[in-house]
Design an enzyme around this catalytic site. Structure first.
Site, PDB file in Angstrom:
ATOM      1  CG  ASP A   1     -25.320  16.634 -19.352  1.00 60.70           C
ATOM      2  OD1 ASP A   1     -25.364  17.792 -19.792  1.00 60.70           O
ATOM      3  OD2 ASP A   1     -24.647  16.331 -18.354  1.00 60.70           O
ATOM      4  CB  SER A   2     -21.639  17.842 -21.631  1.00 57.02           C
ATOM      5  OG  SER A   2     -21.974  18.243 -20.318  1.00 57.02           O
TER       6      SER A   2
ATOM      7  CE1 TYR B   1     -20.388  17.530 -25.344  1.00 56.25           C
ATOM      8  CE2 TYR B   1     -22.706  18.119 -25.558  1.00 56.25           C
ATOM      9  CZ  TYR B   1     -21.685  17.230 -25.774  1.00 56.25           C
ATOM     10  OH  TYR B   1     -21.947  16.049 -26.420  1.00 56.25           O
ATOM     11  N   GLY B   2     -19.484  23.332 -22.094  1.00 58.08           N
ATOM     12  CA  GLY B   2     -19.592  24.778 -21.830  1.00 58.08           C
ATOM     13  C   GLY B   2     -18.483  25.614 -22.427  1.00 58.08           C
TER      14      GLY B   2
ATOM     15  CB  CYS C   1     -26.629  19.566 -21.898  1.00 60.59           C
ATOM     16  SG  CYS C   1     -25.102  20.503 -21.983  1.00 60.59           S
ATOM     17  CG  ASN C   2     -29.056  24.901 -19.175  1.00 52.96           C
ATOM     18  OD1 ASN C   2     -30.030  25.640 -19.272  1.00 52.96           O
ATOM     19  ND2 ASN C   2     -28.950  23.992 -18.237  1.00 52.96           N
TER      20      ASN C   2
ATOM     21  CD  GLU D   1     -18.267  17.048 -13.850  1.00 56.08           C
ATOM     22  OE1 GLU D   1     -17.174  16.943 -14.410  1.00 56.08           O
ATOM     23  OE2 GLU D   1     -19.277  17.519 -14.400  1.00 56.08           O
TER      24      GLU D   1
ATOM     25  CB  CYS E   1     -25.391  24.988 -15.415  1.00 53.92           C
ATOM     26  SG  CYS E   1     -24.100  23.727 -15.502  1.00 53.92           S
ATOM     27  CB  THR E   2     -27.018  19.667 -15.939  1.00 54.09           C
ATOM     28  OG1 THR E   2     -25.625  19.810 -16.241  1.00 54.09           O
ATOM     29  CG2 THR E   2     -27.820  19.590 -17.197  1.00 54.09           C
ATOM     30  CG  HIS E   3     -22.793  20.276 -13.138  1.00 54.34           C
ATOM     31  ND1 HIS E   3     -23.135  20.078 -14.451  1.00 54.34           N
ATOM     32  CD2 HIS E   3     -21.706  19.508 -12.905  1.00 54.34           C
ATOM     33  CE1 HIS E   3     -22.273  19.237 -15.010  1.00 54.34           C
ATOM     34  NE2 HIS E   3     -21.406  18.872 -14.089  1.00 54.34           N
TER      35      HIS E   3
END
Ligand code: DGL
Length: 268
Positions: free
Chosen positions: A11-12, A43-44, A74-75, A155, A187-189
């Site tokens: 992932d980023s 990365y987004g 990671c999307n 985050e 999104c991973t978050h």
């Protein structure tokens, strides 16, 4: 034994730990090797070319450690670099993204319906979900919205509070989302704000948490390939390209338990 080799997850940063956590709950015997590219986070907001270069380099790092599969957790990286990584890896390992299994799920569950999607600028502007959903022929009307404030907000530990609710409401109030049947957390978050999104929609909109869907797909594909590890408790190792104590503390948020990060400066 091939099956005892680790699953490489990248992932980023540390957000992909939401997916690593799902994988380790569902497949506790699997050895997991996680790489978070914290040196290049987020990365987004990066270009496709930059994300492709990072993804290929990280895939090589994972291949060097003998992984049997690579999961792009990671999307943004799945949108920008999946095809390239698959080509690069060839038959050395299975490669998974976090998009295809979600698109299959939508085609089965929401054919003919209006569906919302939130994600980073990279994911939304690439229109990868739009193109793949259209390709299913399921007649889904997809409405995507870039929500770049959400990942940094989470985050920083802002979720399940008033500030996060205000920001979430501001985004979701978008008229494009009127009458949606479901919303994809691309999104991973975002699994961490699923409860607030659910309460915003008063439980009337299905929340599609891709981490669960992807974890099940990885399980099914490993089984089909005869690569499921049937041993005992797996070993888990976590690498980051840039280490700070703040990253290590924040792993708790995403993994549900503290993780010991090893610094591996891939870019030196
Ligand atoms: N991991 C990214 C994703 O799922 C979110 C964070 C970033 O922008 O790097 O798209």
């Amino acid at each position: 034994m091939q099956s005892q080799k680790p699953i490489g997850i990248f992932d980023s940063g540390i957000g992909g730990l939401t997916l690593a956590s799902q994988i380790s709950n569902l497949l506790p015997a699997e050895n997991i090797l996680y790489f978070g590219d914290t040196a290049h986070l987020p990365y987004g907001d990066k270009s496709t070319a930059a994300i492709q270069a990072y993804s290929v380099r990280i895939s090589q790092f994972l291949l060097d450690r003998g992984v049997k599969a690579i999961l792009i957790a990671c999307n943004s990286a799945s949108a920008a670099a999946y095809e390239l990584v698959r080509e690069y890896v060839g038959n050395k390992a299975l490669v998974f993204n976090v998009i295809d299994s979600v698109v299959d799920h939508l085609a089965t569950e929401y054919a003919g319906k209006k569906v919302g999607l939130i994600g980073t600028k990279q994911t939304v502007n690439s229109d990868i979900f739009g193109r793949k959903v259209a390709g299913t022929g399921a007649g889904i009307e997809l409405k995507s919205l870039a929500t770049p404030l959400l990942a940094p907000m989470i985050e920083e530990g802002f979720f399940n509070n008033k500030i996060s609710l205000n920001i979430i409401e501001e985004y979701l109030r978008n008229p494009e989302f009127d009458q949606i049947s479901s919303i994809i957390l691309a999104c991973t978050h975002y699994p961490l704000i699923a409860a607030q999104i659910d309460s915003y929609f008063e439980g009337k909109v299905d929340i599609v948490d891709s981490s669960r869907i992807v974890a099940r797909q990885v399980q099914a594909s490993l089984k089909e390939a005869g690569l499921l590890n049937t041993g005992t408790e797996g070993r888990r190792e976590f690498f980051v390209s840039d280490y700070t104590a703040a990253f290590e503390n924040a792993t708790q948020i995403f993994f549900g338990g503290k993780v010991s990060l090893q610094h591996f400066p891939l870019w030196d």
